[in-house]
Design an enzyme around this catalytic site. Sequence first.
Site, short mmCIF file in Angstrom:
data_model
loop_
_atom_site.label_atom_id
_atom_site.label_comp_id
_atom_site.label_asym_id
_atom_site.label_seq_id
_atom_site.Cartn_x
_atom_site.Cartn_y
_atom_site.Cartn_z
N HIS A 1 0.83 -1.21 0.00
CA HIS A 1 0.00 0.00 0.00
C HIS A 1 0.85 1.26 0.00
CE1 HIS A 1 0.40 -0.01 4.52
NE2 HIS A 1 0.33 1.30 4.35
N ASP B 1 -0.12 -7.63 1.75
CA ASP B 1 0.35 -6.24 1.71
C ASP B 1 1.87 -6.18 1.80
OD1 ASP B 1 0.43 -3.50 1.76
OD2 ASP B 1 -0.26 -3.30 3.84
N SER C 1 4.09 2.81 8.14
CA SER C 1 3.73 1.78 7.17
C SER C 1 4.95 1.25 6.43
CB SER C 1 2.75 2.35 6.13
OG SER C 1 1.45 2.45 6.63
#
Length: 272
Positions: free
Chosen positions: A84, A127, A222
């Site tokens: 992502h 992911d 992230s």
Amino acid sequence: MRGLTLLSLAFLGVCSALTVPHSLVHPRDLEIRHGGIEGRITNGNLASEGQVPYIVGVSLNSNGNWWWCGGSIIGHTWVLTAAHCTAGADEASLYYGAVNYNEPAFRHTVSSENFIRYPHYVGLDHDLALIKTPHVDFYSLVNKIELPSLDDRYNSYENNWVQAAGWGAIYDGSNVVEDLRVVDLKVISVAECQAYYGTDTASENTICVETPDGKATCQGDSGGPLVTKEGDKLIGITSFVSAYGCQVGGPAGFTRVTKYLEWIKEETGIYY
């Protein structure tokens, strides 16, 4: 099953706007507030120079819009991050050997042609992505982190102590000085994570940690590493947190690296 909400990068006011219990969001997508603790590993400790030599800061760009993620060096020419983070990006600047991300040992910039997202990535599942980089020599401030061995692919790591690391928030048009932080956390069972978020979100491809006393990953973290305290193996990639905020006590979710060892081997030749 608990409700699930996936938010866009432009979403603001996440904590007040959601009404579905135990929704979640990628840390990349949380609102950024300057001057607060929201922009970094919450309630963690400042990292010392060379403590986390395998982490890179990843500044991604799409038509002049920038966001910040982390990544892990797994080889001389490879960085592992979250899918992502790379979604929609035209290029990535990689910051190596930094405690303060404005003062890296060096930096490389690569185009999106160097991104390899896991082919079945969608939303919150699978992911992870690889970034092919120029060759990097290793030394005390810049080094790789080992992956778990292929023989260890079925290890759940439940109740293991692990360490997450990251700089924190992307910045809105300003160069905010951020220092690398680390936090020690404990792995919980997939069942515990599913009880909070639901089985569609917390799948067997996910590894979750408890977040006591407000200790958690947060926006800008992230793609960063989750590493075992014993043995220093990369077992997770920062993927999601509760959409109500990083400090509400909801589990933090990471992509379970052991589920993708064969794919990483096929793409990079790296395995143990």
